[in-house]
Design a protein around this motif. Sequence first.
Motif, mmCIF file in Angstrom:
data_model
loop_
_atom_site.group_PDB
_atom_site.id
_atom_site.type_symbol
_atom_site.label_atom_id
_atom_site.label_comp_id
_atom_site.label_asym_id
_atom_site.label_seq_id
_atom_site.Cartn_x
_atom_site.Cartn_y
_atom_site.Cartn_z
ATOM 1 N N LYS A 103 0.766 -1.257 -0.135
ATOM 2 C CA LYS A 103 0.004 0.129 -0.043
ATOM 3 C C LYS A 103 0.907 1.459 -0.056
ATOM 4 C CE LYS A 103 0.541 -1.217 4.024
ATOM 5 N NZ LYS A 103 0.266 -2.439 5.179
ATOM 6 N N ASN A 157 -7.476 -0.887 9.267
ATOM 7 C CA ASN A 157 -6.315 -1.407 9.994
ATOM 8 C C ASN A 157 -6.782 -2.437 10.836
ATOM 9 O OD1 ASN A 157 -4.031 -0.813 12.470
ATOM 10 N ND2 ASN A 157 -3.300 -0.921 10.325
ATOM 11 N N GLY A 158 -6.313 -3.507 10.914
ATOM 12 C CA GLY A 158 -6.512 -4.592 11.515
ATOM 13 C C GLY A 158 -6.028 -4.765 13.074
ATOM 14 N N THR A 159 -4.726 -4.187 13.063
ATOM 15 C CA THR A 159 -3.901 -4.176 14.111
ATOM 16 C C THR A 159 -4.667 -3.124 15.248
ATOM 17 O OG1 THR A 159 -1.847 -4.496 12.944
ATOM 18 C CG2 THR A 159 -1.654 -3.529 15.317
ATOM 19 N N PHE A 186 -0.034 -9.774 12.396
ATOM 20 C CA PHE A 186 -0.738 -8.813 11.391
ATOM 21 C C PHE A 186 -0.277 -7.367 11.678
ATOM 22 C CE2 PHE A 186 -3.604 -8.224 14.711
ATOM 23 C CZ PHE A 186 -4.310 -9.343 14.909
ATOM 24 N N GLU A 188 2.462 -4.149 11.269
ATOM 25 C CA GLU A 188 3.517 -3.782 10.301
ATOM 26 C C GLU A 188 4.823 -4.046 11.036
ATOM 27 O OE1 GLU A 188 3.267 -2.840 7.333
ATOM 28 O OE2 GLU A 188 1.386 -3.559 7.573
ATOM 29 N N ASP A 194 0.810 1.254 11.962
ATOM 30 C CA ASP A 194 -0.435 0.787 12.607
ATOM 31 C C ASP A 194 -1.306 1.856 13.593
ATOM 32 O OD1 ASP A 194 -0.533 -1.642 10.699
ATOM 33 O OD2 ASP A 194 0.901 -2.301 12.122
ATOM 34 N N LYS A 203 -4.131 3.315 2.857
ATOM 35 C CA LYS A 203 -5.324 2.720 2.266
ATOM 36 C C LYS A 203 -6.261 3.492 1.710
ATOM 37 C CE LYS A 203 -3.686 -1.580 4.855
ATOM 38 N NZ LYS A 203 -4.050 -2.313 6.298
HETATM 39 N N1 HSE Z 1 -0.594 -3.908 9.229
HETATM 40 C C1 HSE Z 1 -1.945 -3.981 8.448
HETATM 41 C C2 HSE Z 1 -3.080 -4.078 9.387
HETATM 42 C C3 HSE Z 1 -1.940 -5.202 7.519
HETATM 43 O O1 HSE Z 1 -2.880 -4.314 10.824
HETATM 44 O O2 HSE Z 1 -4.167 -3.947 8.941
HETATM 45 C C4 HSE Z 1 -1.585 -5.129 6.408
HETATM 46 O O3 HSE Z 1 -2.019 -4.171 5.634
#
Ligand code: HSE
Length: 422
Positions: A103, A157-159, A186, A188, A194, A203
């Motif tokens: 990204k 952002n998943g984190t 997950f 970075e 994150d 993103k």
């Molecule tokens: N580090 C990103 C997140 C995952 O936590 O969403 C990869 O894009």
Amino acid sequence: MQKINIALCGTGNVGSSFIDLILQSKEKIKSNYNVELNLNLIGSRKGKINNSDFKGKIETDILKVPMSNEVDIIVELIGGTEISYELAKLSLKNDKHFVTANKSLIAEKGQELFKLASDRNLHIGFEASVGGGIPILRTIRDGLISSKINWFKGILNGTSNYILSKMYLEKQTYEDALKSAQKLGFAEPDPSLDINGTDAAQKTAILSFLSFSGKISPRDIFFDGIKHIEPIDMEYGKELGYVIKPISIGFNEEEKLLLGSFPAFIQQDEIIANVNFETNVIEVNSKNTNSTAFQGPGAGGYPTSSSVMNDILDIANGKVFDYSNLMRKIEVNNFDEFITKRYLRLMVKDESGVVAEISKLIAEKDLSIDNLIQKEKNKTEDIIPIVIMLGECKESLVSLLINELENLNQVKGSIQHIRFIE
Ligand code: HSE
């Protein structure tokens, strides 16, 4: 049968899953698409990989990979904007299609790379760069092509979602939740990207460029991280019927965009409010389809590789999408113009006249208080939190107000400001 030769650069978690996935899905793709996908070259600085089913060559000098005459598509799964940027340019200059999950590369260097690809009639695939395994970019590019997109909002952002979910649902501390996100793989390599909102902002820039067909730079995205969110804010929000989520927004209001990624209160019964842990979600509202929502894994080796495979199949099916066509000039509003409801938490000295002083400053700015909460049980020593829910107001005005409130003698420390997204 058409045969497509593929080179992979980067053999970390996602790269290793990709090797596995392309080898596993080869037969199905052969029978469904009449195409043979042949992974014949891997760029790996270590010079070895952990997959005995791979029978091709390994090249330790990554930048030599695009020079190969036996490759049609280069897949970049290295990350960052240094070697991957060089690799992207070299791939395109050597007439190879380019597929990436990166990204930061697309958000920062996309404009230049799309122009290079367009000049040479090559395709750049970057489905995996937003929402990991969720096929959201092709949905916007192709699925919603006949519809004007009004807005999108989501969790990218998943984190951050994982940490806030752990704090809210399992009462974990921020530190423990971060540690476990890193362990699960997950976050970075530098988790501050994150936590501080950079990852989600990149993103958001990519989603905005596709949704609104305009030149967007990551600098156009207002962003804020989640580190300042405290359990007490989650408790107050719950009472008011809201959950705090790391939200990304793209609003198109009469051809002026408002773009941002920041923690926000969202009503408990909204789809996004119920998407927890590392899961990502994107809700897209368009003129003809109204709202559609897409939810799934935003990271991880196999989900990300599955999106990479989508891009490879695009190319195998002859798709060369010219993203440079989407680079029209578009106006992005300064975030100071953002109008929404606000949550302010002030830590104040518990003495008479404090609420009157605060209300006076709010009234002077012509702002309205929708709700005010003060609870004796949350008092520690002589300091008590006051929570104020402000009616809709502009970012610039609330910043001025916060400044003035922080200068009051009775107000201690900085004021917590959380936006509401309706
Ligand atoms: N580090 C990103 C997140 C995952 O936590 O969403 C990869 O894009």
